[in-house]
Design a protein around this motif. Structure first.
Motif, PDB file in Angstrom:
ATOM      1  N   PRO A  25      18.204 -23.968  68.054  1.00  0.00           N
ATOM      2  CA  PRO A  25      19.364 -24.159  69.108  1.00  0.00           C
ATOM      3  C   PRO A  25      20.411 -23.105  69.881  1.00  0.00           C
ATOM      4  O   PRO A  25      20.849 -23.442  70.250  1.00  0.00           O
ATOM      5  CB  PRO A  25      20.562 -24.599  67.180  1.00  0.00           C
ATOM      6  CG  PRO A  25      18.799 -25.616  66.513  1.00  0.00           C
ATOM      7  CD  PRO A  25      17.557 -24.211  66.616  1.00  0.00           C
ATOM      8  N   THR A  26      19.074 -21.682  68.997  1.00  0.00           N
ATOM      9  CA  THR A  26      20.259 -20.393  69.185  1.00  0.00           C
ATOM     10  C   THR A  26      19.820 -20.045  70.766  1.00  0.00           C
ATOM     11  O   THR A  26      21.076 -19.568  71.480  1.00  0.00           O
ATOM     12  CB  THR A  26      19.792 -19.483  68.242  1.00  0.00           C
ATOM     13  OG1 THR A  26      18.272 -19.368  68.018  1.00  0.00           O
ATOM     14  CG2 THR A  26      20.246 -19.294  66.882  1.00  0.00           C
ATOM     15  N   GLU A  27      18.976 -20.209  70.414  1.00  0.00           N
ATOM     16  CA  GLU A  27      18.650 -20.292  72.253  1.00  0.00           C
ATOM     17  C   GLU A  27      18.919 -21.669  73.163  1.00  0.00           C
ATOM     18  O   GLU A  27      19.418 -20.823  74.590  1.00  0.00           O
ATOM     19  CB  GLU A  27      17.220 -21.114  72.548  1.00  0.00           C
ATOM     20  CG  GLU A  27      15.317 -19.452  71.808  1.00  0.00           C
ATOM     21  CD  GLU A  27      14.189 -19.743  71.917  1.00  0.00           C
ATOM     22  OE1 GLU A  27      14.239 -20.486  72.644  1.00  0.00           O
ATOM     23  OE2 GLU A  27      13.716 -19.064  71.279  1.00  0.00           O
ATOM     24  N   TYR A  33      25.697 -20.606  77.438  1.00  0.00           N
ATOM     25  CA  TYR A  33      26.235 -20.288  77.379  1.00  0.00           C
ATOM     26  C   TYR A  33      25.989 -19.233  79.094  1.00  0.00           C
ATOM     27  O   TYR A  33      27.275 -18.980  80.163  1.00  0.00           O
ATOM     28  CB  TYR A  33      26.311 -19.242  76.432  1.00  0.00           C
ATOM     29  CG  TYR A  33      27.245 -17.682  77.000  1.00  0.00           C
ATOM     30  CD1 TYR A  33      28.800 -18.096  76.718  1.00  0.00           C
ATOM     31  CD2 TYR A  33      26.664 -16.491  76.827  1.00  0.00           C
ATOM     32  CE1 TYR A  33      29.591 -16.714  76.995  1.00  0.00           C
ATOM     33  CE2 TYR A  33      27.533 -15.303  76.766  1.00  0.00           C
ATOM     34  CZ  TYR A  33      29.276 -15.675  77.675  1.00  0.00           C
ATOM     35  OH  TYR A  33      29.989 -14.530  77.174  1.00  0.00           O
ATOM     36  N   GLU A  34      24.775 -18.722  78.782  1.00  0.00           N
ATOM     37  CA  GLU A  34      24.400 -18.177  80.176  1.00  0.00           C
ATOM     38  C   GLU A  34      25.364 -18.773  81.516  1.00  0.00           C
ATOM     39  O   GLU A  34      24.537 -19.021  82.785  1.00  0.00           O
ATOM     40  CB  GLU A  34      22.666 -18.015  80.294  1.00  0.00           C
ATOM     41  CG  GLU A  34      22.944 -16.734  79.643  1.00  0.00           C
ATOM     42  CD  GLU A  34      23.529 -15.517  79.784  1.00  0.00           C
ATOM     43  OE1 GLU A  34      23.743 -14.931  81.064  1.00  0.00           O
ATOM     44  OE2 GLU A  34      23.912 -15.029  78.743  1.00  0.00           O
ATOM     45  N   MET A 139      28.366 -20.330  65.327  1.00  0.00           N
ATOM     46  CA  MET A 139      26.836 -21.186  65.279  1.00  0.00           C
ATOM     47  C   MET A 139      25.460 -20.390  64.934  1.00  0.00           C
ATOM     48  O   MET A 139      25.267 -20.964  63.467  1.00  0.00           O
ATOM     49  CB  MET A 139      26.879 -22.671  66.333  1.00  0.00           C
ATOM     50  CG  MET A 139      26.209 -23.501  66.619  1.00  0.00           C
ATOM     51  SD  MET A 139      26.546 -24.864  64.660  1.00  0.00           S
ATOM     52  CE  MET A 139      27.891 -25.725  65.037  1.00  0.00           C
ATOM     53  N   LYS A 140      25.359 -19.555  65.715  1.00  0.00           N
ATOM     54  CA  LYS A 140      24.013 -18.869  64.996  1.00  0.00           C
ATOM     55  C   LYS A 140      23.851 -18.609  64.118  1.00  0.00           C
ATOM     56  O   LYS A 140      22.941 -18.624  63.531  1.00  0.00           O
ATOM     57  CB  LYS A 140      24.118 -17.453  67.006  1.00  0.00           C
ATOM     58  CG  LYS A 140      23.946 -18.763  68.269  1.00  0.00           C
ATOM     59  CD  LYS A 140      23.888 -17.551  69.332  1.00  0.00           C
ATOM     60  CE  LYS A 140      22.699 -15.886  69.003  1.00  0.00           C
ATOM     61  NZ  LYS A 140      22.300 -15.543  70.134  1.00  0.00           N
ATOM     62  N   ALA A 141      25.363 -18.024  64.005  1.00  0.00           N
ATOM     63  CA  ALA A 141      25.134 -17.235  62.730  1.00  0.00           C
ATOM     64  C   ALA A 141      25.296 -17.902  61.423  1.00  0.00           C
ATOM     65  O   ALA A 141      24.289 -18.108  60.769  1.00  0.00           O
ATOM     66  CB  ALA A 141      27.002 -16.413  62.235  1.00  0.00           C
ATOM     67  N   ARG A 142      25.836 -19.519  61.386  1.00  0.00           N
ATOM     68  CA  ARG A 142      25.678 -20.522  60.391  1.00  0.00           C
ATOM     69  C   ARG A 142      24.704 -20.347  60.428  1.00  0.00           C
ATOM     70  O   ARG A 142      23.346 -20.991  59.142  1.00  0.00           O
ATOM     71  CB  ARG A 142      26.437 -20.800  60.813  1.00  0.00           C
ATOM     72  CG  ARG A 142      27.976 -21.357  60.571  1.00  0.00           C
ATOM     73  CD  ARG A 142      28.784 -22.379  60.907  1.00  0.00           C
ATOM     74  NE  ARG A 142      28.362 -23.556  59.786  1.00  0.00           N
ATOM     75  CZ  ARG A 142      28.245 -25.132  60.063  1.00  0.00           C
ATOM     76  NH1 ARG A 142      29.484 -25.167  61.490  1.00  0.00           N
ATOM     77  NH2 ARG A 142      27.832 -25.859  59.131  1.00  0.00           N
ATOM     78  N   TYR A 143      23.366 -21.022  61.913  1.00  0.00           N
ATOM     79  CA  TYR A 143      21.780 -21.292  61.770  1.00  0.00           C
ATOM     80  C   TYR A 143      21.186 -20.607  61.159  1.00  0.00           C
ATOM     81  O   TYR A 143      20.077 -21.223  60.548  1.00  0.00           O
ATOM     82  CB  TYR A 143      21.702 -22.393  63.168  1.00  0.00           C
ATOM     83  CG  TYR A 143      20.018 -22.371  63.414  1.00  0.00           C
ATOM     84  CD1 TYR A 143      19.520 -23.290  63.108  1.00  0.00           C
ATOM     85  CD2 TYR A 143      19.460 -21.056  63.864  1.00  0.00           C
ATOM     86  CE1 TYR A 143      19.004 -23.786  63.250  1.00  0.00           C
ATOM     87  CE2 TYR A 143      17.651 -21.496  64.401  1.00  0.00           C
ATOM     88  CZ  TYR A 143      17.807 -22.631  63.759  1.00  0.00           C
ATOM     89  OH  TYR A 143      16.422 -23.514  63.967  1.00  0.00           O
TER      90      TYR A 143
END
Length: 267
Positions: A25-27, A33-34, A139-143
């Motif tokens: 998910p982070t990727e 975003y990019e 979301m990345k921090a939560r994941y």
């Protein structure tokens, strides 16, 4: 649903399941975003191109306006020289340039409207990108926190299983240690009781008892001999007190001899 359709559905389901397991998910968030940043950059490039085109039209308009002023001067000078034909030609060119100026103004206005619309969309897109970036980082921090917690839980589960094996190994080691200690204590007890020496000796119980009897008879005979020798050497003149003392010494020596014989017999 036909066989081929069902097979295709199953294959797609399997592929989706594999992709879901492989997807990070982070990727995915970073990639989205990019992509949004690329789109924003394209919008900015479009605005820059549009602005450049508008500037070119404005420059062309200024040149036409300069020509209009020039034709005005030409017409005035021609009238002063009574050259109506030249004045007419100058005014015709002026009119032509003014018509072109009106067309340019229309195009410039359209470009300005388009530019304003693009700028507004660019600002809106930029705001959305910033909002998405904030949500993405959250979301990345939560994941990552959930992933770390999962790894810790899995590690603890593995440690629990391993500790169970370790506990069983400790129990087995403790049982073997208890057995070894018990055997060691038993060996010490047998050693002290002389069981090992009995087992190694060729004599049986009857031989040992007979040997003990012979030893006791020999001691009694030696005792009688000692008594006789002491009685002859002491005489009756030494009195009853000396006889009692001799008897006590003999008894003490007899006890020591018996103890020594008993120790030899038990060995």
């Amino acid at each position: 649903m036909g066989i081929l359709s069902r097979a295709s559905y199953v294959v797609r389901s399997k592929l989706n399941a594999l992709l879901n397991r492989a997807e990070d998910p982070t990727e995915t968030l970073d990639y989205s975003y990019e992509r949004m940043r690329d789109e924003l950059q394209q919008v900015k490039q479009g605005i820059a191109d549009l602005t450049t085109q508008k500037k070119r039209l404005e420059i062309q308009k200024r040149r036409l306006e300069e020509n209009v002023e020039k034709h005005n001067e030409q017409a005035r000078e021609a009238v002063q020289q009574d050259r109506d034909d030249l004045a007419r030609r100058a005014l015709e060119k002026k009119k032509e340039k003014m018509s072109q100026i009106e067309e340019l103004e229309t195009q410039i206005a359209d470009l300005q409207s388009t530019q304003d619309d693009l700028v507004e969309k660019k600002n809106d897109l930029q705001s959305r990108i910033e909002e998405f970036r904030t949500k993405k980082e959250t979301m990345k921090a939560r994941y990552e926190a959930a992933e770390a917690s999962t790894r810790v839980s899995e590690a603890m589960s593995g440690v629990g299983d391993e500790m169970s094996d370790v506990s069983r190994a400790l129990e087995r080691a403790e049982e073997r240690t208890d057995d070894m200690e018990a055997r060691s204590a038993a060996m010490d007890e047998l050693q002290e009781s002389g069981a090992f020496e009995d087992a190694l000796s060729d004599e049986d119980e009857i031989d040992r008892q007979l040997s003990a009897g012979r030893t006791e008879s020999e001691v009694d005979a030696e005792l009688e001999t000692l008594k006789s020798e002491l009685g002859e050497s002491g005489g009756e003149s030494e009195g009853s007190a000396d006889v009692d003392v001799a008897d006590d010494e003999i008894e003490a020596e007899l006890d020591e001899l018996r103890d020594s014989e008993d120790d030899e017999g038990s060995a």
